[in-house]
Motif scaffolding. Structure first.
Motif, PDB file in Angstrom:
ATOM      1  N   ILE A 210       0.805  -1.207   0.131  1.00  0.00           N
ATOM      2  CA  ILE A 210       0.006  -0.107  -0.170  1.00  0.00           C
ATOM      3  C   ILE A 210       0.804   1.196  -0.123  1.00  0.00           C
ATOM      4  O   ILE A 210       2.022   1.399   0.864  1.00  0.00           O
ATOM      5  CB  ILE A 210      -0.747   0.014   1.155  1.00  0.00           C
ATOM      6  CG1 ILE A 210      -2.107  -1.171   0.975  1.00  0.00           C
ATOM      7  CG2 ILE A 210      -1.411   1.255   1.357  1.00  0.00           C
ATOM      8  CD1 ILE A 210      -2.997  -1.101   2.274  1.00  0.00           C
ATOM      9  N   VAL A 211       0.752   1.935  -0.948  1.00  0.00           N
ATOM     10  CA  VAL A 211       1.364   3.420  -0.928  1.00  0.00           C
ATOM     11  C   VAL A 211       0.426   4.656  -0.914  1.00  0.00           C
ATOM     12  O   VAL A 211      -0.560   4.657  -1.713  1.00  0.00           O
ATOM     13  CB  VAL A 211       2.216   3.281  -2.387  1.00  0.00           C
ATOM     14  CG1 VAL A 211       3.194   4.477  -2.310  1.00  0.00           C
ATOM     15  CG2 VAL A 211       2.950   2.053  -2.386  1.00  0.00           C
ATOM     16  N   HIS A 212       0.702   5.654  -0.181  1.00  0.00           N
ATOM     17  CA  HIS A 212      -0.044   6.737  -0.146  1.00  0.00           C
ATOM     18  C   HIS A 212       0.017   7.499  -1.289  1.00  0.00           C
ATOM     19  O   HIS A 212       1.375   7.696  -2.070  1.00  0.00           O
ATOM     20  CB  HIS A 212       0.449   7.596   1.239  1.00  0.00           C
ATOM     21  CG  HIS A 212      -0.052   6.991   2.427  1.00  0.00           C
ATOM     22  ND1 HIS A 212      -0.681   7.618   3.318  1.00  0.00           N
ATOM     23  CD2 HIS A 212       0.009   5.680   2.799  1.00  0.00           C
ATOM     24  CE1 HIS A 212      -1.155   6.845   4.355  1.00  0.00           C
ATOM     25  NE2 HIS A 212      -0.599   5.588   4.076  1.00  0.00           N
ATOM     26  N   ALA A 213      -1.048   8.061  -1.649  1.00  0.00           N
ATOM     27  CA  ALA A 213      -1.022   8.772  -3.175  1.00  0.00           C
ATOM     28  C   ALA A 213      -0.732  10.239  -3.009  1.00  0.00           C
ATOM     29  O   ALA A 213      -1.273  11.077  -3.306  1.00  0.00           O
ATOM     30  CB  ALA A 213      -2.370   8.683  -3.937  1.00  0.00           C
ATOM     31  N   ASP A 214       0.281  10.467  -2.238  1.00  0.00           N
ATOM     32  CA  ASP A 214       0.816  11.750  -2.012  1.00  0.00           C
ATOM     33  C   ASP A 214       2.272  12.006  -2.097  1.00  0.00           C
ATOM     34  O   ASP A 214       2.874  12.820  -1.720  1.00  0.00           O
ATOM     35  CB  ASP A 214       0.417  12.020  -0.626  1.00  0.00           C
ATOM     36  CG  ASP A 214       1.144  11.216   0.407  1.00  0.00           C
ATOM     37  OD1 ASP A 214       1.980  10.284  -0.227  1.00  0.00           O
ATOM     38  OD2 ASP A 214       1.324  11.148   1.540  1.00  0.00           O
ATOM     39  N   HIS A 303      -7.696   0.487  -3.825  1.00  0.00           N
ATOM     40  CA  HIS A 303      -7.726   1.860  -3.141  1.00  0.00           C
ATOM     41  C   HIS A 303      -8.371   2.145  -1.937  1.00  0.00           C
ATOM     42  O   HIS A 303      -9.357   1.253  -1.614  1.00  0.00           O
ATOM     43  CB  HIS A 303      -7.822   3.022  -3.964  1.00  0.00           C
ATOM     44  CG  HIS A 303      -9.380   3.491  -4.277  1.00  0.00           C
ATOM     45  ND1 HIS A 303      -9.876   4.782  -3.544  1.00  0.00           N
ATOM     46  CD2 HIS A 303     -10.101   2.913  -4.990  1.00  0.00           C
ATOM     47  CE1 HIS A 303     -11.109   4.429  -3.937  1.00  0.00           C
ATOM     48  NE2 HIS A 303     -11.369   3.546  -4.832  1.00  0.00           N
ATOM     49  N   GLY A 304      -8.080   2.949  -1.252  1.00  0.00           N
ATOM     50  CA  GLY A 304      -8.632   3.360   0.090  1.00  0.00           C
ATOM     51  C   GLY A 304      -8.305   4.650   0.640  1.00  0.00           C
ATOM     52  O   GLY A 304      -7.620   5.560  -0.103  1.00  0.00           O
ATOM     53  N   PHE A 305      -8.617   4.853   1.947  1.00  0.00           N
ATOM     54  CA  PHE A 305      -8.528   5.974   2.463  1.00  0.00           C
ATOM     55  C   PHE A 305      -7.742   6.010   3.945  1.00  0.00           C
ATOM     56  O   PHE A 305      -7.722   4.847   4.566  1.00  0.00           O
ATOM     57  CB  PHE A 305      -9.745   6.745   2.889  1.00  0.00           C
ATOM     58  CG  PHE A 305     -10.827   7.017   1.736  1.00  0.00           C
ATOM     59  CD1 PHE A 305     -10.383   8.024   0.974  1.00  0.00           C
ATOM     60  CD2 PHE A 305     -11.807   6.104   1.474  1.00  0.00           C
ATOM     61  CE1 PHE A 305     -11.478   8.395  -0.179  1.00  0.00           C
ATOM     62  CE2 PHE A 305     -12.661   6.446   0.398  1.00  0.00           C
ATOM     63  CZ  PHE A 305     -12.294   7.370  -0.185  1.00  0.00           C
ATOM     64  N   ARG A 444      -6.491  11.358   2.986  1.00  0.00           N
ATOM     65  CA  ARG A 444      -5.837  11.132   2.118  1.00  0.00           C
ATOM     66  C   ARG A 444      -6.149   9.797   1.301  1.00  0.00           C
ATOM     67  O   ARG A 444      -6.551   8.884   1.920  1.00  0.00           O
ATOM     68  CB  ARG A 444      -4.171  11.043   2.420  1.00  0.00           C
ATOM     69  CG  ARG A 444      -3.857  12.530   2.976  1.00  0.00           C
ATOM     70  CD  ARG A 444      -2.239  12.243   3.233  1.00  0.00           C
ATOM     71  NE  ARG A 444      -1.552  13.606   3.656  1.00  0.00           N
ATOM     72  CZ  ARG A 444      -0.708  13.761   4.151  1.00  0.00           C
ATOM     73  NH1 ARG A 444       0.325  12.612   4.247  1.00  0.00           N
ATOM     74  NH2 ARG A 444      -0.066  14.709   4.553  1.00  0.00           N
ATOM     75  N   ASN A 445      -5.669   9.624   0.136  1.00  0.00           N
ATOM     76  CA  ASN A 445      -5.810   8.539  -0.591  1.00  0.00           C
ATOM     77  C   ASN A 445      -4.680   7.532  -0.608  1.00  0.00           C
ATOM     78  O   ASN A 445      -3.554   7.925  -0.650  1.00  0.00           O
ATOM     79  CB  ASN A 445      -6.155   8.830  -2.066  1.00  0.00           C
ATOM     80  CG  ASN A 445      -7.421   9.126  -2.519  1.00  0.00           C
ATOM     81  OD1 ASN A 445      -8.261   8.220  -2.282  1.00  0.00           O
ATOM     82  ND2 ASN A 445      -7.716  10.374  -3.178  1.00  0.00           N
ATOM     83  N   TRP A 446      -4.975   6.411  -0.638  1.00  0.00           N
ATOM     84  CA  TRP A 446      -3.661   5.311  -0.762  1.00  0.00           C
ATOM     85  C   TRP A 446      -4.067   4.289  -1.989  1.00  0.00           C
ATOM     86  O   TRP A 446      -5.440   4.125  -2.299  1.00  0.00           O
ATOM     87  CB  TRP A 446      -3.508   4.748   0.395  1.00  0.00           C
ATOM     88  CG  TRP A 446      -4.487   3.748   1.161  1.00  0.00           C
ATOM     89  CD1 TRP A 446      -5.124   4.240   2.272  1.00  0.00           C
ATOM     90  CD2 TRP A 446      -5.006   2.472   1.005  1.00  0.00           C
ATOM     91  NE1 TRP A 446      -6.081   3.335   2.769  1.00  0.00           N
ATOM     92  CE2 TRP A 446      -5.880   2.265   1.754  1.00  0.00           C
ATOM     93  CE3 TRP A 446      -4.649   1.671  -0.211  1.00  0.00           C
ATOM     94  CZ2 TRP A 446      -6.666   0.904   1.687  1.00  0.00           C
ATOM     95  CZ3 TRP A 446      -5.551   0.301  -0.182  1.00  0.00           C
ATOM     96  CH2 TRP A 446      -6.458   0.191   0.823  1.00  0.00           C
TER      97      TRP A 446
END
Lengths: 532, 329
Positions: A210-214, A303-305, A444-446
């Motif tokens: 899992i990687v944060h989309a930031d 994806h998730g939060f 945030r999205n991940w």
């Protein structure tokens, strides 16, 4: 000579001979079509439980649940490897036997094939009228004319001209050799496919992360970089192909009723020389469009939060964390998780163990409250809210644990206590009894990525395509024979006449040769051949 | 992509009408098969013509003109059942047109290929079955058996239209790929064609039983074409569908590699497709094995079709796997 020798030395069943006989009979039995058929059925039957029972490699928790639910029956099935069907002893035994049978069938067949490709078309049968297809006519002209026309009409056929003892002349023709070629290509392709598949199982691996989309990064540097990792039998997790991925953003699009339309993530990636120069190349990652780099593939799985919480401790120090929570409902993306905090500035282990914090509960992207119970009604991020318990005490963080949960045994033993329960919208704060505040800042999205490595899949594809082509050729091409016999007819009015007989035989069952034969024979026997 | 509700409504009406027309055609065929004086003659004719045709493409006039054998004997008196049979074919063609229109309208309504959920999938599978049967009935004199093919088609379409109906909608992201066009149409085409050999093999078993013991199926048996004609229909259609099915599985593997990260993972759908493939492979081998031709081969073919049906219903609706696109809630 052989018989005489045999008479002199009567056959004696010595142990060696008996063993040889046994081996020979076993081989013959194993390579017979009947055995192959039975093995095919067994293979089909043995594959079936894999569709009916949960499989460990696909869904381990469900498998454990199933075993627990069915008690001794579940345990028995487990002992018999019914939850690992495709790596079980019995499944492997069946397909290995089938492969032996296949090889045993293919070897002699290949030899026959080589022989038949060299051989001339067979002799013309004495009585052509007894062939399934037969036509006869008397034509003007000499035998040479008739045979020359026939030869040109039979272009594409393998032909052989012979003169028989009675002086009649014949042409034997055969066509459709590609059928057997296709058959062999299909079976050898299957053999190759199975071998490549097995090798792939040895050297492939799959890892999820899992990687944060930031702008967060992931590097394929070892097993430790992954959240979960399934190595092949010969993969020890070292020497993975080096590459890095940086997730810049994630976007999900939905219809009005909340049905997903697209998931897209913007990536940067680097591999090979880019790793040294630090160049990031952009990639637009979508479902069905994996990133292929350094011989590996990177997939967008889900994806998730990750809700962001800020904790302000009584001493004024502030900690902010965004930890991924996992979706519990794929339709509405209601998520659960646990965000864990260590008290800052506490060095004493015993003291720290009393003051650790965990924020656990539910996150809803579009919140709806039923009384005090939080649910989500839509996967879009329109009205995010959390319903959280704040726990304080010993998280037992020395032990490895899921990042989505707290150690329940700590709660049960009373060493981790609930100190607050609250529903929060973005910006709202809980104040604990000791003055600590917990604020829900936002979300945030991940994305969850999967990295797959399979060095033999190109080979598998190649063999599969060969199989398909071979199969089509072997099923759709017909092997058929045609014979022509010409004999001079009794001269009647000074003109030369020739009796022409044409016979045909389809060598494969149900070949549907009739129409083609009728056409060819019609051409051969028509009187105005020149006009054609 | 917005869904055009008007077109979707027309599609539904077209679908319902097609089913009704098939039912009517089925009645006509059943009358021809059961009550027609020609029923028995048709079977006799079949036997005579079987050798002539040897499975080849029939003369172009089969559909319209009476079979050549009849020229020698009595002139074809178009008795009532014969006429009913012809009307049945006409109705079936009408049904196919409506059926195809339903599919086309559904595609236009959703702006995508119309096989994104189970309802649509069954729609296209049935369409292919009926078209295949029309082709078979042109090449082999088996028109009077059409009801036995239309019956499962009508049942499937009824189940699809009532229990599995899904409102026209776009498909989820995982399905948005050109592989949806290739993989699913190959799977649908092969499944649709496989129904025909399944039915032919079932009838073969009846006929074969009757041939061994004339007391068995004493009334029904003689009205069926000769066993070898049924066998040949089963073989020819299977031989056509099997490579298409293989192609479908192959495309599925290529798509799975792009969508799920591996080309083969023993997902329930993949597993059952593999089983069906092995069973049909066994069918083809059985026809080349002494002692397995005929009855046993027919049984294997029926098993193969059962596995296909199982794959459609059980795997989509009961098991949970990656192929859960039924769109049934």
């Amino acid at each position: 000579m052989i018989t005489r020798e045999k008479q002199r030395q009567p056959y004696r069943a010595t142990p060696a001979r008996r063993a040889l006989g046994f081996v020979r009979n076993t081989w013959r039995g194993l390579t017979s079509m009947r055995t192959a058929l039975i093995l095919l059925f067994l293979l089909a039957l043995a594959a079936m439980p894999g569709a009916l029972l949960p499989q460990r490699n696909l869904n381990a928790p469900k498998t454990a649940e199933y075993i627990a639910e069915y008690g001794w029956w579940g345990r028995l099935l487990d002992r018999l490897q019914f939850f690992d069907v495709y790596s079980s002893v019995w499944f492997s035994a069946i397909y290995l036997l089938l492969m032996v049978s296949l090889v045993g069938c293919l070897l002699p067949r290949s030899l026959d094939y080589v022989r038949s490709m060299r051989a001339r078309p067979v002799l013309t049968p004495r009585n052509l009228a007894r062939m399934p297809h037969y036509r006869r006519a008397e034509l003007p002209g000499g035998a040479d004319d008739v045979l020359a026309t026939a030869k040109s009409r039979l272009r594409g056929w393998r032909t052989s001209e012979r003169t028989e003892a009675e002086g009649t002349r014949t042409i034997s023709a055969e066509r459709g050799y590609l059928r057997e070629t296709g058959n062999l290509v299909f079976h050898f392709g299957m053999l190759g496919l199975i071998v490549a598949f097995a090798l792939g199982k040895m050297f492939s691996y799959e890892g999820q992360v899992i990687v944060h989309a930031d702008g967060s990064q992931f590097c394929n540097s070892g097993i430790f970089a992954y959240d979960s990792f399934n190595p092949g039998l010969r993969v020890d997790g070292t020497g993975l192909n080096p590459f890095c991925v940086k997730v810049d953003s994630f976007e999900a699009e939905y219809t009005d009723v909340g049905q997903p339309v697209s998931y897209e993530a913007d990536l940067g990636y680097q591999s090979g020389e880019d790793l040294e120069s630090g160049t990031w190349r952009p990639y637009h990652l979508e479902v069905n469009e994996p990133l292929r780099t350094a011989g590996d593939r990177v997939y967008l799985l889900g994806h998730g939060f990750a809700p962001t919480f800020t904790v302000t401790f009584p001493d004024g120090s502030v900690r902010t964390q965004s930890v991924q929570w996992r979706p519990v409902d794929q339709q509405t993306l209601l998520s659960e998780g646990a965000t864990k905090f260590d008290p800052p500035g506490v060095t004493d282990t015993a003291q720290r163990r009393e003051r650790q914090l965990a924020i656990t509960g539910l996150f809803a992207p579009t919140a709806a409250l039923q009384g005090k119970v939080l649910t989500s009604v839509d996967p879009r991020l329109t009205n995010p809210a959390v319903a959280v318990d704040v726990l304080r005490g010993d998280l037992n963080s020395d032990r490895s644990q899921s990042i989505f949960e707290v150690d329940r045994s700590m709660v049960d033993s009373g060493r981790l206590e609930r100190v607050a329960r609250e529903n929060l919208d973005v910006g709202e704060t809980i104040t604990l009894d000791d003055g600590t505040t917990v604020r829900f800042d936002g979300v945030r999205n991940w994305v969850s990525l999967q990295v797959s490595h399979d060095p033999t899949q190109g080979w598998v594809l190649g063999f599969a395509v060969a199989m398909l082509l071979g199969l089509a050729a072997s099923l759709l091409i017909k092997r058929r024979r045609l014979w022509i016999r010409v004999a001079p007819a009794a001269e009647s009015d000074g003109e030369r006449h020739t009796v022409v007989e044409v016979g045909g035989l389809a060598r494969t069952d149900q070949a549907g040769y009739g129409e083609e034969f009728t056409r060819i024979a019609g051409d051969l026997l028509s009187r105005d051949r020149k006009a054609r | 992509m917005p869904v055009n509700e008007t077109l979707s409504q027309y599609s539904d009406w077209s679908y319902t009408t097609a089913v009704a027309v098939y039912v009517l055609a089925m009645v006509f065929f059943l009358v021809e098969q059961s009550f027609g004086r020609k029923g028995r003659q048709a079977a006799a004719r079949t036997r005579e013509r079987a050798r002539e045709l040897v499975g080849a493409g029939a003369p172009a006039d089969t559909g319209t003109a009476p079979p050549p054998v009849e020229h020698t004997g009595q002139r074809p008196r178009r008795d009532r059942s014969e006429r009913l049979g012809r009307m049945g074919v006409a109705l079936t063609v009408l049904g196919v047109l409506l059926h195809a229109a339903a599919l086309l309208l559904r595609g236009l309504a959703t702006s995508r290929v119309p096989w994104g959920n189970m309802y649509e999938y069954i729609m296209i599978v049935c369409l292919i079955t009926v078209v295949t049967w029309l082709v078979v009935a042109r090449k082999f004199p088996v028109r009077h058996l059409s009801a036995f093919v239309l019956l499962p088609v009508v049942i499937l379409m009824f189940v699809g239209g009532t229990m599995l109906y899904a409102v026209a909608a776009p498909v989820q992201p995982a399905l948005q790929s050109y592989w949806l066009v290739i993989h699913v149409s190959a799977a649908a085409a092969s499944s649709g064609v496989f129904l025909v050999p399944g039915v032919a093999s079932l009838l073969y078993l009846v006929r074969e039983r009757h041939d061994r013991d004339p007391a068995a199926f004493a009334r029904f048996g003689p009205r069926l074409p000769a066993a070898d004609v049924l066998d040949r229909i089963a073989y020819r259609t299977t031989v056509f569908a099997f490579p298409v099915f293989t192609f479908g599985v192959l495309c599925g593997a290529v798509w799975a590699e792009a969508a799920w990260g591996r080309f083969w993972g023993w997902d329930p759908k993949e597993t059952v497709a593999f089983v069906a493939w092995v069973v049909y492979a066994a069918y083809l081998h059985s026809r080349a094995t002494a002692g397995w031709r005929g009855r046993r081969a027919a049984i294997i073919n029926i098993v193969g079709f059962s596995v296909t049906v199982f794959n459609l219903f059980f795997v989509n609706l009961v098991t949970t796997g990656l192929h859960s696109y039924a769109g049934v809630s």
